[in-house]
Enzyme design. Sequence first.
Site, PDB file in Angstrom:
ATOM      1  N   ARG A  64      73.614  40.904  33.485  1.00  0.00           N
ATOM      2  CA  ARG A  64      73.827  41.588  32.201  1.00  0.00           C
ATOM      3  C   ARG A  64      74.743  40.895  31.196  1.00  0.00           C
ATOM      4  O   ARG A  64      75.000  41.466  30.139  1.00  0.00           O
ATOM      5  CB  ARG A  64      74.375  43.014  32.438  1.00  0.00           C
ATOM      6  CG  ARG A  64      73.604  43.867  33.428  1.00  0.00           C
ATOM      7  CD  ARG A  64      72.181  44.062  33.011  1.00  0.00           C
ATOM      8  NE  ARG A  64      71.533  45.147  33.756  1.00  0.00           N
ATOM      9  CZ  ARG A  64      70.210  45.288  33.805  1.00  0.00           C
ATOM     10  NH1 ARG A  64      69.409  44.442  33.196  1.00  0.00           N
ATOM     11  NH2 ARG A  64      69.683  46.287  34.463  1.00  0.00           N
ATOM     12  N   HIS A 179      56.939  38.808  36.818  1.00  0.00           N
ATOM     13  CA  HIS A 179      56.960  40.265  36.951  1.00  0.00           C
ATOM     14  C   HIS A 179      55.535  40.726  36.655  1.00  0.00           C
ATOM     15  O   HIS A 179      55.097  40.699  35.499  1.00  0.00           O
ATOM     16  CB  HIS A 179      57.962  40.881  35.972  1.00  0.00           C
ATOM     17  CG  HIS A 179      58.026  42.377  36.045  1.00  0.00           C
ATOM     18  ND1 HIS A 179      59.205  43.055  36.312  1.00  0.00           N
ATOM     19  CD2 HIS A 179      57.078  43.336  35.892  1.00  0.00           C
ATOM     20  CE1 HIS A 179      58.952  44.363  36.320  1.00  0.00           C
ATOM     21  NE2 HIS A 179      57.678  44.552  36.068  1.00  0.00           N
ATOM     22  N   ASP A 303      66.700  42.293  43.209  1.00  0.00           N
ATOM     23  CA  ASP A 303      66.434  42.839  41.876  1.00  0.00           C
ATOM     24  C   ASP A 303      67.586  43.747  41.444  1.00  0.00           C
ATOM     25  O   ASP A 303      67.374  44.821  40.877  1.00  0.00           O
ATOM     26  CB  ASP A 303      65.097  43.582  41.820  1.00  0.00           C
ATOM     27  CG  ASP A 303      64.667  43.894  40.389  1.00  0.00           C
ATOM     28  OD1 ASP A 303      65.303  43.384  39.460  1.00  0.00           O
ATOM     29  OD2 ASP A 303      63.705  44.655  40.209  1.00  0.00           O
TER      30      ASP A 303
HETATM   31  O1  DOR Z   1      63.611  48.152  37.228  1.00  0.00           O
HETATM   32  C1  DOR Z   1      63.796  47.098  36.659  1.00  0.00           C
HETATM   33  N1  DOR Z   1      64.935  46.845  36.010  1.00  0.00           N
HETATM   34  N2  DOR Z   1      62.834  46.177  36.684  1.00  0.00           N
HETATM   35  C2  DOR Z   1      62.891  45.088  35.903  1.00  0.00           C
HETATM   36  O2  DOR Z   1      61.964  44.308  35.905  1.00  0.00           O
HETATM   37  C3  DOR Z   1      64.042  44.848  35.013  1.00  0.00           C
HETATM   38  C4  DOR Z   1      65.229  45.542  35.529  1.00  0.00           C
HETATM   39  C5  DOR Z   1      66.362  45.578  34.544  1.00  0.00           C
HETATM   40  O3  DOR Z   1      66.697  44.533  34.003  1.00  0.00           O
HETATM   41  O4  DOR Z   1      66.928  46.646  34.343  1.00  0.00           O
END
Ligand code: DOR
Length: 442
Positions: A64, A179, A303
Amino acid sequence: MAQTFDLLLKNGTVHTPGGPVQAPVGVRGGKIVAIGENGDAAEVIDCTGLDILPGVIDTQVHFREPGLEQKEDLESGSRAAVLGGVTAVFEMPNTKPNTDSADAVADKLKRAHHRMWCDHAFYVGATAANAPALAELERLPGTAGVKIFMGASTGDLLVSEDSELARVLASGHRRVAIHAEDEERMNARKGERIAGDAASHPVWRDDESAMLATRRILKLARAAKRRIHILHVTTPAELELIAQHKDVATCEVTPQHLTLAAEDAYPRLGSYAQMNPPIRSAAHRDGLWHWLNQGVPDVLGSDHAPHTIEEKAKAYPDSPSGMPGVQTLLPLMLNHVAEGRTTLQRVIELTSAGPQRVFGLSGKGRIAAGYDADFTIVDLKAQWDVTEEWLASRCGWSPFTGMKLTGKPVGTIVRGNRVMWEAQLANQAVGEPVRFESTSFG
Ligand code: DOR
């Protein structure tokens, strides 16, 4: 003459490429220099009763920074990583700004240097606009390659049309991370979402949304003669298909999809269980385990996608998709091993040798002389509860809080530096960029 080491790991069970051995491991200059030789060492760690695994590499996290630091930053995310036994992460490009240029990659590397607790690489996000530049961008030091969002998720990175996908795949040579959810189908199905009911998330983003995208990208990859890596696969049918295309495609599964199931997760966790692609049924979860034990997934990625409690508490579908996971990746998998769903050897393969093979890492992914001294030291018998106090992600929650687990990370060693021991951190973060075979000569 006896060797002199910087660090000696003694009395542990060492998981070498040839299998587990009882042997000391000597480290000098951040590298493994000897397995099975004793000697003097500046630092000795007694690993009696513990297993020494190759450092766990998590090839999909969202930390982030820059731009979304209310959810996480490179320091807090990597702190969570090493507390969970992770020694290296590949971080995703849907930050603010997106990581879609050389300047954005340079900025992340600068922010990360010795502020991140683990080693790291950054993906470059593909867009229609930067497609011609990707061949250059993917070769920048510290990049893990290119990432394509075929379906919209958090942020605005999106390449959904076949013609644009073909342009991206034609630009460059490294394996491209995908993705795979079909944007057109998901747009057509938006009416399936039920306000306030996150259980409708997998109804909207259904099996066919994932399968359609996976089928399309396999075909496009073959036409472009470009290898791809399909992230977070959620349906057994896709794994069955990918098994027929291993010459062009590798793939990832996540601990969330191997652990949670819709029947329990949405009633219990609501929008905290919402992620893309979605948590699906128990039958899907069991199917993922079947294919995992058939050897089809190449890596495990967490993830890790933190959002704040305030954001997640919004009513579905205004709640964002994603959940944290970098700290619980290995603990969950050790627990699955303890419960007999797979073997420790398979988990090691998925978290070290697998990432090495898929991404062509230099000097990481196995305990062998000459390799980086990255180790994840675990107590396979420890029984413990996941507590809020133990969790380090800035988002302040986990879908796994309160879970009783067997098997715990005890120590994290990054290039010979003990960065975590029994949940205590070292004084100094030492994270450096991961090196890749395909770009090691510039
Ligand atoms: O659930 C998800 N959150 N899938 C994604 O591909 C992106 C991720 C996010 O960056 O929040």
